[in-house]
Design a protein around this motif. Structure first.
Motif, mmCIF file in Angstrom:
data_model
loop_
_atom_site.group_PDB
_atom_site.id
_atom_site.type_symbol
_atom_site.label_atom_id
_atom_site.label_comp_id
_atom_site.label_asym_id
_atom_site.label_seq_id
_atom_site.Cartn_x
_atom_site.Cartn_y
_atom_site.Cartn_z
ATOM 1 N N ALA A 7 0.880 -1.146 0.086
ATOM 2 C CA ALA A 7 -0.045 0.148 0.052
ATOM 3 C C ALA A 7 0.887 1.175 -0.017
ATOM 4 O O ALA A 7 1.901 1.176 0.778
ATOM 5 N N SER A 8 0.596 2.138 -0.815
ATOM 6 C CA SER A 8 1.400 3.506 -0.695
ATOM 7 C C SER A 8 0.636 4.417 0.215
ATOM 8 O O SER A 8 -0.422 4.664 0.053
ATOM 9 N N GLY A 9 1.828 5.059 0.880
ATOM 10 C CA GLY A 9 1.296 6.314 1.475
ATOM 11 C C GLY A 9 0.791 5.994 3.117
ATOM 12 O O GLY A 9 0.422 7.016 3.578
ATOM 13 N N ASN A 10 0.417 4.835 3.193
ATOM 14 C CA ASN A 10 -0.202 4.661 4.638
ATOM 15 C C ASN A 10 0.671 3.865 5.539
ATOM 16 O O ASN A 10 0.317 3.516 6.742
ATOM 17 N N GLY A 11 1.686 3.608 5.237
ATOM 18 C CA GLY A 11 2.850 2.663 5.752
ATOM 19 C C GLY A 11 2.485 1.263 6.216
ATOM 20 O O GLY A 11 2.812 0.666 7.214
ATOM 21 N N SER A 12 1.556 0.842 5.507
ATOM 22 C CA SER A 12 1.055 -0.828 5.616
ATOM 23 C C SER A 12 1.357 -1.337 4.327
ATOM 24 O O SER A 12 1.286 -1.167 3.352
ATOM 25 N N SER A 97 -11.279 -3.926 1.890
ATOM 26 C CA SER A 97 -10.089 -3.238 1.845
ATOM 27 C C SER A 97 -9.559 -2.567 2.783
ATOM 28 O O SER A 97 -10.383 -2.523 3.712
ATOM 29 N N TYR A 98 -8.313 -2.224 2.783
ATOM 30 C CA TYR A 98 -7.863 -1.538 4.272
ATOM 31 C C TYR A 98 -8.569 -0.152 4.170
ATOM 32 O O TYR A 98 -8.813 0.088 5.632
ATOM 33 N N GLU A 100 -11.715 0.431 3.391
ATOM 34 C CA GLU A 100 -13.197 0.112 3.820
ATOM 35 C C GLU A 100 -12.958 -0.268 5.294
ATOM 36 O O GLU A 100 -13.979 -0.332 6.066
ATOM 37 N N CYS A 101 -12.103 -1.257 5.603
ATOM 38 C CA CYS A 101 -11.853 -1.679 7.188
ATOM 39 C C CYS A 101 -11.646 -0.529 7.936
ATOM 40 O O CYS A 101 -12.599 -0.183 9.227
ATOM 41 N N MET A 102 -11.027 0.417 7.735
ATOM 42 C CA MET A 102 -10.822 1.678 8.681
ATOM 43 C C MET A 102 -11.987 2.343 8.782
ATOM 44 O O MET A 102 -12.259 2.900 9.712
ATOM 45 N N ALA A 103 -12.622 2.563 7.587
ATOM 46 C CA ALA A 103 -13.943 3.298 7.566
ATOM 47 C C ALA A 103 -15.167 2.643 8.629
ATOM 48 O O ALA A 103 -15.838 3.054 9.166
ATOM 49 N N GLN A 104 -14.950 1.130 8.413
ATOM 50 C CA GLN A 104 -16.082 0.493 9.106
ATOM 51 C C GLN A 104 -15.591 0.614 10.690
ATOM 52 O O GLN A 104 -16.714 0.933 11.391
ATOM 53 N N HIS A 180 -12.910 -12.494 12.471
ATOM 54 C CA HIS A 180 -14.132 -12.004 12.888
ATOM 55 C C HIS A 180 -15.014 -11.628 11.827
ATOM 56 O O HIS A 180 -14.686 -12.041 10.885
ATOM 57 N N TYR A 181 -16.210 -11.333 12.116
ATOM 58 C CA TYR A 181 -17.030 -10.761 10.979
ATOM 59 C C TYR A 181 -16.885 -9.318 10.614
ATOM 60 O O TYR A 181 -17.687 -8.960 9.822
ATOM 61 N N MET A 182 -15.957 -8.627 11.405
ATOM 62 C CA MET A 182 -15.969 -7.009 11.048
ATOM 63 C C MET A 182 -14.729 -6.733 11.588
ATOM 64 O O MET A 182 -14.129 -7.421 12.179
ATOM 65 N N CYS A 183 -14.567 -5.539 11.198
ATOM 66 C CA CYS A 183 -13.029 -4.895 11.546
ATOM 67 C C CYS A 183 -13.246 -4.301 12.916
ATOM 68 O O CYS A 183 -13.777 -3.043 13.329
#
Length: 314
Positions: A7-12, A97-98, A100-104, A180-183
């Motif tokens: 991933a670019s720009g997020n350090g992950s 996606s990374y 979407e996971c952070m948004a959730q 798990h079923y969610m982030c």
């Protein structure tokens, strides 16, 4: 397709995660899909129905139903953040996606903290109504209700930003499979390649505040309410008030009990227990709240009859 990419720009180094879901048993996938789909439909109908009823009936425009309106709105959004993505996991591999996971994670934290404080506001409203009836309109004025509601959403925003911001600082570079079923916070911390000490301290402090302060306020409010109820001479009035308060106390106890079990216990607990605990406050609670707070409520019954009658005559 590779499930781990740069991933670019997020350090992950992880761009997407795989959600394992509630269970890996193949024979349970379809029954659980229909079970939780039914729960989601009931939750949507119940909460949306209360929102519409309260909005359309002027006699429900009181502080009690004002907070119930916001509780239903929070539960409506809350369920929609979690259940649709969960349902996908029962029918296919659930990739998120990374971003979407952070948004959730953000919206999950936002609405769960909102629920903590809207339940607290409801308990305080009932305390004033029962213990200080002559001052009720003064204490629970429109301005006070508005300020309390702004405070509810402000606390949710602050807590969600804190948890999500701390999560964004972590690096995920090995496994991208979330059991798990969610982030949620605990399973994501287990995947981190970097130290999670700060995150764990933030969880303990922020979650501790958002559980202890509301639950203590609610406990004190209902203790004073029950004490006031015991002085009521009318057996019918005492029974009615006690039945109403007891159902509210049960709902609140389940919600805060599940939250405390999930986030304030040692991190070495069973993953299966964590999932079951999460189901109670993310899925069962939002479905049950419309029934708990309106099933025996005569005002809601009257509003429903009036609305249906208008609909039939139109």
């Amino acid at each position: 397709m590779s499930q781990e990419r740069m991933a670019s720009g997020n350090g992950s180094s992880v761009m997407e995660f795989v959600l394992l879901g509630l269970t890996q048993e193949p024979e349970l996938q379809l029954p659980l899909f229909f079970l939780f789909l039914g729960i989601y439909v009931v939750s949507m109908m119940g909460n949306l129905g209360l929102i519409v009823l309260i909005g359309l009936n002027p006699h429900l425009h009181t502080p009690m139903y004002y907070f119930l309106f916001h509780l239903s709105f929070i539960d409506l959004c809350y369920s929609s953040v979690i259940i649709p993505k969960m349902l996908m996991g029962f029918v296919k591999q659930n990739i998120i996606s990374y971003g979407e996971c952070m948004a959730q994670l953000f919206f999950f934290c936002f609405f769960v903290i909102d629920e903590c404080y809207i339940l607290t506001s409801k308990a305080y409203d009932r305390y004033v109504a029962i213990c200080k009836p002559l001052l009720y309109k003064v204490i629970m004025s429109h301005q006070v209700c508005l300020v309390m509601t702004v405070g509810v959403y402000a606390m949710g925003y602050f807590g969600a930003m804190t948890h999500t911001g701390c999560m964004l600082r972590l690096t995920f570079c090995n496994s991208n499979v979330i059991n798990h079923y969610m982030c949620d916070i605990p399973p994501l911390l287990q995947l981190s390649c970097t130290s999670t000490y700060i995150n764990e301290m933030v969880v303990f402090i922020v979650v501790g505040i958002n559980i202890i302060v509301p639950s203590l306020t609610i406990f004190i409010s209902y203790t004073l309410i029950l004490s006031n109820i015991s002085s009521i001479r009318s057996t019918g009035g005492k029974s009615k008030a006690f039945n109403t308060c007891s159902s509210h106390i049960i709902a609140v106890s389940l919600f805060f009990g599940a939250l405390a079990f999930m986030y304030l216990k040692p991190s070495t607990g069973s993953v299966g227990q964590d999932k079951v605990s999460t189901v109670f406050y993310t899925i069962v609670g939002p479905m049950m709240n419309p029934f708990i707070y309106s099933l025996k409520n005569k005002d809601v019954h009257i509003a429903l009859r009036k609305t249906l009658k208008k609909k039939a005559l139109s």
